[in-house]
Design an enzyme around this catalytic site. Structure first.
Site, PDB file in Angstrom:
ATOM      1  N   PRO A 160       0.818  -1.213   0.000  1.00 29.57           N
ATOM      2  CA  PRO A 160       0.000   0.000   0.000  1.00 29.57           C
ATOM      3  C   PRO A 160       0.855   1.268   0.000  1.00 29.57           C
ATOM      4  O   PRO A 160       1.581   1.534   0.956  1.00 29.57           O
ATOM      5  CB  PRO A 160      -0.795  -0.114   1.300  1.00 29.57           C
ATOM      6  N   GLU A 161       0.796   2.006  -1.099  1.00 34.00           N
ATOM      7  CA  GLU A 161       1.395   3.339  -1.142  1.00 34.00           C
ATOM      8  C   GLU A 161       0.236   4.322  -1.305  1.00 34.00           C
ATOM      9  O   GLU A 161      -0.911   3.946  -1.096  1.00 34.00           O
ATOM     10  CB  GLU A 161       2.414   3.433  -2.291  1.00 34.00           C
TER      11      GLU A 161
ATOM     12  N   LYS B  99       0.635   8.072   3.233  1.00 36.14           N
ATOM     13  CA  LYS B  99       0.156   6.702   3.460  1.00 36.14           C
ATOM     14  C   LYS B  99      -0.587   6.568   4.779  1.00 36.14           C
ATOM     15  O   LYS B  99      -0.997   5.477   5.145  1.00 36.14           O
ATOM     16  CB  LYS B  99       1.336   5.729   3.430  1.00 36.14           C
TER      17      LYS B  99
ATOM     18  N   ARG C 227      16.300  -2.724   0.454  1.00 35.50           N
ATOM     19  CA  ARG C 227      15.192  -3.064  -0.431  1.00 35.50           C
ATOM     20  C   ARG C 227      15.712  -3.103  -1.858  1.00 35.50           C
ATOM     21  O   ARG C 227      16.844  -2.714  -2.126  1.00 35.50           O
ATOM     22  CB  ARG C 227      14.044  -2.076  -0.289  1.00 35.50           C
TER      23      ARG C 227
END
Length: 295
Positions: A2-3, A60, A280
């Site tokens: 979810p962004e 967010k 990441r």
DNA sequence: TATAACTCCTGAAGGC
DNA sequence: TGCCTTCAGGAGTTAT
């Protein structure tokens, strides 16, 4: 993951289905779901009897304003808010972390596989309307834990010229800056890679080594990516992101960079490179997005 | 004060 | 089949 677009889809669904509803009870099933909340699980009893005045979002972060008290929600990596209308079953789930029951029979279930998300009770505070510049003469109410978060790129008050100036004052890599929610909010790993690809900027370029024209292009492309993703209902790779009805978005079909490592670039045909960055992955085209400046 | 690194966590996927 | 390792990453905390 979810962004901003995914959170906005969820926020809009919550607003449509729960505005004005009165909370009867909030039940938690996992301690991490309320680890940041004032008063812990017991603190959530303060919402019983309160009605939802608005469902707001910054970046967010989203929150329910209930009579001056905020119930903040962050979806983390895998959080979902599923709304069940009155009379429709809201079954238990292995990843059910919390549940909000309303007087009319509506139920919101908070599911979160990786437990990075949370619910949080907090108070509201006034923040200058042009934050983070801080020169505004007006202000708005924001939950205290969200007060340090900058405006997001879909916020009508987000000034891209001022954002480029702030970016130039940083001495770090551009992707690290894009992920800094106190500089600009709402961007995560997926949309950063997409925007950098569109703007032809290497993720490891230094912020103070980029021209204002490059930064202007980057922020405009970032905004455009977010708009397109929002229209598509967000990006879903698996069952970890769904809207309040449990449906997936379609923007993953439009990705040109994220997850494309080892595949040919859609522009030049070079093999897309995937590197480890900030714990990441980061994917870019070594030809279209060179590390060395061409200017 | 600014920046970078570390940490939390779960489950899928792959290797042996 | 079962065990182990790797990977995914948002944001707060800690270290430099």
């Amino acid at each position: 993951m979810p962004e901003l677009p995914e959170v906005e889809v969820v926020r809009a669904g919550l607003e449509r289905l729960t505005l004005g509803a009165t909370v009867t009870e909030i039940t938690t099933f996992h301690p991490r779901a309320v680890r940041r909340s004032e008063g812990g699980p017991e603190g959530l009893t303060a919402f019983s009897g309160r009605s939802i005045d608005s469902v707001a979002r910054r970046g967010k972060f989203l929150w329910f304003d209930m009579d001056g008290m905020a119930l903040n929600v962050h979806l983390g990596m895998s959080g979902q808010l599923l709304v069940s209308r009155p009379g429709v079953p809201a079954p238990d789930h292995p990843h059910l972390r919390a549940r909000i029951d309303f007087a009319d029979g509506t139920v919101i279930r908070f599911l979160d596989q990786r437990t990075f998300g949370y619910l949080q009770r907090s108070s509201l505070t006034e923040v200058p309307d042009d934050f983070p510049a801080g020169q505004g003469t007006t202000s708005r109410l924001i939950p205290v834990p969200v007060a340090h978060i900058a405006r997001d790129l879909l916020d009508p008050g987000c000034d891209l010229v001022a954002l480029s100036k702030r970016t130039r004052t940083k001495r770090t890599e551009i992707k690290r800056a894009m992920l800094d929610q106190t500089l600009v909010s709402g961007l995560g790993n997926i949309y950063c890679d997409e925007a950098l690809y569109r703007a032809r900027i290497n993720p490891r370029r230094k912020t103070n080594g980029l021209s204002y024209a490059q930064l202007d292009e980057l922020w405009h492309q970032s905004r455009e990516v977010l708009r397109e993703a929002l229209l598509a209902g967000g990006t879903s790779f698996d069952s970890l992101y769904v809207n309040v009805n449990g449906s997936s978005g379609y923007f993953s079909r439009s990705l040109n960079a994220y997850g494309q490592g080892g595949k040919p670039c859609g522009r030049c045909g070079a093999i897309m490179r995937k590197i480890q960055f900030m714990n990441r992955s980061s994917t870019y085209c070594p030809i279209c997005q060179p590390f060395a400046s061409r200017t």
